[in-house]
Write a protein that holds these residues in place. Structure first.
Motif, PDB file in Angstrom:
ATOM      1  N   ALA A   1      26.013  27.821  34.409  1.00 57.01           N
ATOM      2  CA  ALA A   1      27.372  28.374  34.358  1.00 57.01           C
ATOM      3  C   ALA A   1      28.030  28.058  33.023  1.00 57.01           C
ATOM      4  CB  ALA A   1      28.209  27.816  35.511  1.00 57.01           C
ATOM      5  N   PHE A   2      27.844  26.828  32.549  1.00 54.11           N
ATOM      6  CA  PHE A   2      28.421  26.421  31.257  1.00 54.11           C
ATOM      7  C   PHE A   2      27.838  27.271  30.130  1.00 54.11           C
ATOM      8  CE2 PHE A   2      28.694  23.711  27.478  1.00 54.11           C
ATOM      9  CZ  PHE A   2      30.034  23.320  27.526  1.00 54.11           C
ATOM     10  N   ILE A   3      26.532  27.432  30.148  1.00 54.26           N
ATOM     11  CA  ILE A   3      25.869  28.260  29.126  1.00 54.26           C
ATOM     12  C   ILE A   3      26.332  29.715  29.256  1.00 54.26           C
ATOM     13  CG2 ILE A   3      23.650  29.166  28.344  1.00 54.26           C
ATOM     14  CD1 ILE A   3      22.412  26.485  29.209  1.00 54.26           C
ATOM     15  N   GLY A   4      26.496  30.170  30.497  1.00 58.56           N
ATOM     16  CA  GLY A   4      26.948  31.541  30.730  1.00 58.56           C
ATOM     17  C   GLY A   4      28.331  31.797  30.169  1.00 58.56           C
ATOM     18  N   VAL A   5      29.222  30.823  30.311  1.00 58.63           N
ATOM     19  CA  VAL A   5      30.571  30.953  29.745  1.00 58.63           C
ATOM     20  C   VAL A   5      30.491  31.118  28.233  1.00 58.63           C
ATOM     21  CG1 VAL A   5      32.726  29.721  29.301  1.00 58.63           C
ATOM     22  CG2 VAL A   5      31.756  29.732  31.605  1.00 58.63           C
TER      23      VAL A   5
ATOM     24  N   SER B   1      44.386  18.562  27.756  1.00 56.97           N
ATOM     25  CA  SER B   1      43.710  17.930  28.892  1.00 56.97           C
ATOM     26  C   SER B   1      44.330  18.354  30.215  1.00 56.97           C
ATOM     27  CB  SER B   1      43.772  16.403  28.749  1.00 56.97           C
ATOM     28  OG  SER B   1      43.190  15.978  27.535  1.00 56.97           O
ATOM     29  N   ILE B   2      45.659  18.427  30.256  1.00 63.33           N
ATOM     30  CA  ILE B   2      46.344  18.827  31.488  1.00 63.33           C
ATOM     31  C   ILE B   2      46.000  20.262  31.845  1.00 63.33           C
ATOM     32  CG2 ILE B   2      48.608  19.343  32.491  1.00 63.33           C
ATOM     33  CD1 ILE B   2      49.673  16.881  30.978  1.00 63.33           C
ATOM     34  N   GLY B   3      46.012  21.155  30.864  1.00 60.85           N
ATOM     35  CA  GLY B   3      45.744  22.566  31.125  1.00 60.85           C
ATOM     36  C   GLY B   3      44.346  22.809  31.664  1.00 60.85           C
ATOM     37  N   ILE B   4      43.325  22.259  30.993  1.00 63.48           N
ATOM     38  CA  ILE B   4      41.948  22.456  31.437  1.00 63.48           C
ATOM     39  C   ILE B   4      41.685  21.690  32.729  1.00 63.48           C
ATOM     40  CG2 ILE B   4      39.514  22.136  30.823  1.00 63.48           C
ATOM     41  CD1 ILE B   4      40.298  22.507  27.908  1.00 63.48           C
ATOM     42  N   GLY B   5      42.234  20.477  32.811  1.00 65.17           N
ATOM     43  CA  GLY B   5      42.053  19.685  34.027  1.00 65.17           C
ATOM     44  C   GLY B   5      42.666  20.361  35.237  1.00 65.17           C
ATOM     45  N   LEU B   6      43.843  20.972  35.061  1.00 60.96           N
ATOM     46  CA  LEU B   6      44.494  21.671  36.163  1.00 60.96           C
ATOM     47  C   LEU B   6      43.647  22.843  36.648  1.00 60.96           C
ATOM     48  CD1 LEU B   6      46.989  21.989  37.970  1.00 60.96           C
ATOM     49  CD2 LEU B   6      48.035  23.366  36.159  1.00 60.96           C
ATOM     50  N   PHE B   7      43.013  23.543  35.724  1.00 63.30           N
ATOM     51  CA  PHE B   7      42.149  24.657  36.109  1.00 63.30           C
ATOM     52  C   PHE B   7      40.933  24.145  36.879  1.00 63.30           C
ATOM     53  CE2 PHE B   7      39.025  28.091  35.244  1.00 63.30           C
ATOM     54  CZ  PHE B   7      39.734  29.125  35.823  1.00 63.30           C
ATOM     55  N   GLY B   8      40.352  23.051  36.399  1.00 65.64           N
ATOM     56  CA  GLY B   8      39.211  22.470  37.096  1.00 65.64           C
ATOM     57  C   GLY B   8      39.568  21.993  38.492  1.00 65.64           C
ATOM     58  N   VAL B   9      40.712  21.331  38.633  1.00 66.25           N
ATOM     59  CA  VAL B   9      41.151  20.851  39.942  1.00 66.25           C
ATOM     60  C   VAL B   9      41.444  22.025  40.871  1.00 66.25           C
ATOM     61  CG1 VAL B   9      43.018  19.645  41.155  1.00 66.25           C
ATOM     62  CG2 VAL B   9      42.014  18.646  39.090  1.00 66.25           C
ATOM     63  N   SER B  10      41.979  23.118  40.329  1.00 64.50           N
ATOM     64  CA  SER B  10      42.240  24.315  41.144  1.00 64.50           C
ATOM     65  C   SER B  10      40.939  24.836  41.751  1.00 64.50           C
ATOM     66  CB  SER B  10      42.897  25.407  40.296  1.00 64.50           C
ATOM     67  OG  SER B  10      44.159  25.001  39.820  1.00 64.50           O
TER      68      SER B  10
ATOM     69  N   SER C   1      40.258  31.383  29.781  1.00 69.98           N
ATOM     70  CA  SER C   1      40.275  31.061  28.358  1.00 69.98           C
ATOM     71  C   SER C   1      40.795  32.217  27.509  1.00 69.98           C
ATOM     72  CB  SER C   1      38.866  30.677  27.906  1.00 69.98           C
ATOM     73  OG  SER C   1      38.838  30.411  26.523  1.00 69.98           O
ATOM     74  N   GLU C   2      40.281  33.430  27.769  1.00 71.61           N
ATOM     75  CA  GLU C   2      40.633  34.578  26.939  1.00 71.61           C
ATOM     76  C   GLU C   2      42.089  35.012  27.139  1.00 71.61           C
ATOM     77  OE1 GLU C   2      38.927  36.122  24.510  1.00 71.61           O
ATOM     78  OE2 GLU C   2      37.465  34.509  24.767  1.00 71.61           O
ATOM     79  N   ILE C   3      42.588  34.929  28.367  1.00 72.36           N
ATOM     80  CA  ILE C   3      43.992  35.298  28.605  1.00 72.36           C
ATOM     81  C   ILE C   3      44.910  34.344  27.862  1.00 72.36           C
ATOM     82  CG2 ILE C   3      45.807  35.427  30.360  1.00 72.36           C
ATOM     83  CD1 ILE C   3      43.667  36.470  32.308  1.00 72.36           C
ATOM     84  N   ASN C   4      44.602  33.046  27.927  1.00 70.12           N
ATOM     85  CA  ASN C   4      45.429  32.070  27.219  1.00 70.12           C
ATOM     86  C   ASN C   4      45.415  32.308  25.711  1.00 70.12           C
ATOM     87  OD1 ASN C   4      46.691  29.687  28.837  1.00 70.12           O
ATOM     88  ND2 ASN C   4      44.753  30.081  29.863  1.00 70.12           N
ATOM     89  N   GLN C   5      44.263  32.684  25.172  1.00 69.53           N
ATOM     90  CA  GLN C   5      44.195  32.953  23.739  1.00 69.53           C
ATOM     91  C   GLN C   5      44.914  34.260  23.391  1.00 69.53           C
ATOM     92  OE1 GLN C   5      40.415  31.918  21.564  1.00 69.53           O
ATOM     93  NE2 GLN C   5      39.642  31.662  23.655  1.00 69.53           N
ATOM     94  N   HIS C   6      44.677  35.297  24.218  1.00 72.28           N
ATOM     95  CA  HIS C   6      45.292  36.586  23.907  1.00 72.28           C
ATOM     96  C   HIS C   6      46.815  36.525  23.967  1.00 72.28           C
ATOM     97  CE1 HIS C   6      46.292  40.764  23.651  1.00 72.28           C
ATOM     98  NE2 HIS C   6      46.962  40.655  24.781  1.00 72.28           N
ATOM     99  N   ASN C   7      47.369  35.711  24.829  1.00 66.04           N
ATOM    100  CA  ASN C   7      48.825  35.606  24.916  1.00 66.04           C
ATOM    101  C   ASN C   7      49.450  35.249  23.572  1.00 66.04           C
ATOM    102  OD1 ASN C   7      48.927  36.240  27.625  1.00 66.04           O
ATOM    103  ND2 ASN C   7      48.985  34.106  28.322  1.00 66.04           N
ATOM    104  N   HIS C   8      48.683  34.602  22.715  1.00 67.46           N
ATOM    105  CA  HIS C   8      49.199  34.190  21.404  1.00 67.46           C
ATOM    106  C   HIS C   8      48.878  35.194  20.303  1.00 67.46           C
ATOM    107  CE1 HIS C   8      49.052  30.470  23.794  1.00 67.46           C
ATOM    108  NE2 HIS C   8      50.062  30.076  23.066  1.00 67.46           N
TER     109      HIS C   8
END
Length: 276
Positions: free
Chosen positions: A21-25, A159-168, A192-199
């Motif tokens: 999955a990590f490699i797939g991402v 850390s909070i942003g990625i951690g929150l996604f993982g916990v979700s 990841s892409e939505i967060n980047q595109h927003n900027h």
């Protein structure tokens, strides 16, 4: 730590599947960057953002903040794929509709808690300053961000942003059962892409790119003032639901009179000449 516990822990996870999955991402995101070059609208947007980013990296303080954020982002992402994903991922066949439904549920579940965190922890959400406004202030140094600025973050916020996604994903996996590996890959890429595109700075505003332009514009409204709304990141549904939807006129106690509705001042009458 008891050796039996470690053995049971290792035996209970789909470790190889999590690695896939990590490699797939990484593979999907890499392929996406190649595909961008084939679409003129995306190519134009990428060129515009690169032009801005090239100026940003010339600032002495810019890249140290970027590198620190990227380092902690990689650490937390790796932790998620080691400590969470192996226990919520499967390769077993599922009905076709499970994957899009699970993707939607994960993204909207995460976005709800990100909205609350962003509004009440990183901003003054209506009940006084959040405890980590000073952390989020690093990101808000960029008043008119470009794509690269999506990673211009204090490492604690990263850390909070990625951690929150993982916990979700972990919570929903415990409630709903394991997610197909395709669901994990697509959801993580979308996050990841939505967060980047927003900027993104995006000038293309024609079909079928109008919604992408709208997403970017609304997040730039958020960046324009530290008191603006639009706290969600995946969609603006929760901002609409909770009254923080902001098209540039503010929200709540920060509401401003819309520019377009302000009456134009009439010119002052010319002074009359006195009769001789």
């Amino acid at each position: 730590m008891d050796a039996t516990f470690i053995t049971e822990f290792l035996a209970g996870g789909e470790w190889l599947l999590s690695l896939y999955a990590f490699i797939g991402v990484l593979a999907v995101m890499g392929a996406g960057r190649v595909m961008v070059r084939l679409v003129p609208a995306f190519r134009q947007t990428a060129a515009l953002n690169k032009e801005v980013a090239d100026k940003q990296v010339q600032k002495s303080f810019y890249m140290p903040i970027q590198r620190r954020s990227m380092k902690w982002g990689l650490i937390i992402q790796t932790a998620v794929f080691v400590a969470i994903i192996p226990f919520v991922v499967t390769s077993e066949a599922q009905p076709w509709w499970h994957i899009p439904l699970d993707i939607f549920v994960i993204l909207m579940f995460y976005d709800f808690f990100y909205y609350l965190t962003h509004r009440f922890v990183f901003h003054d959400g209506g009940f006084g300053p959040g405890p980590l406004m000073w952390v989020h202030a690093v990101h808000h140094q960029q008043k008119n961000p470009c794509r690269k600025d999506s990673n211009y973050l204090h490492p604690l916020e990263t850390s909070i942003g990625i951690g929150l996604f993982g916990v979700s994903i972990a919570v929903l996996g415990a409630l709903m059962g394991p997610f197909h590996i395709a669901t994990v890959i697509i959801t993580w890429v979308a996050f990841s892409e939505i967060n980047q595109h927003n900027h993104d700075r995006m000038e293309v505003d024609r079909f079928p790119f109008k919604y992408l332009n709208y997403m970017s514009f609304m997040h730039h409204v958020h960046h324009s003032r530290f008191t603006s709304g639009n706290f969600a990141t995946i969609s603006l549904f929760y901002d609409w639901l909770f009254g923080t939807y902001d098209v540039g006129d503010g929200w709540g106690k920060n509401k401003r009179e819309p520019q377009q509705s302000k009456p134009q001042q009439k010119p002052a009458p010319a002074p009359q000449q006195q009769a001789a």
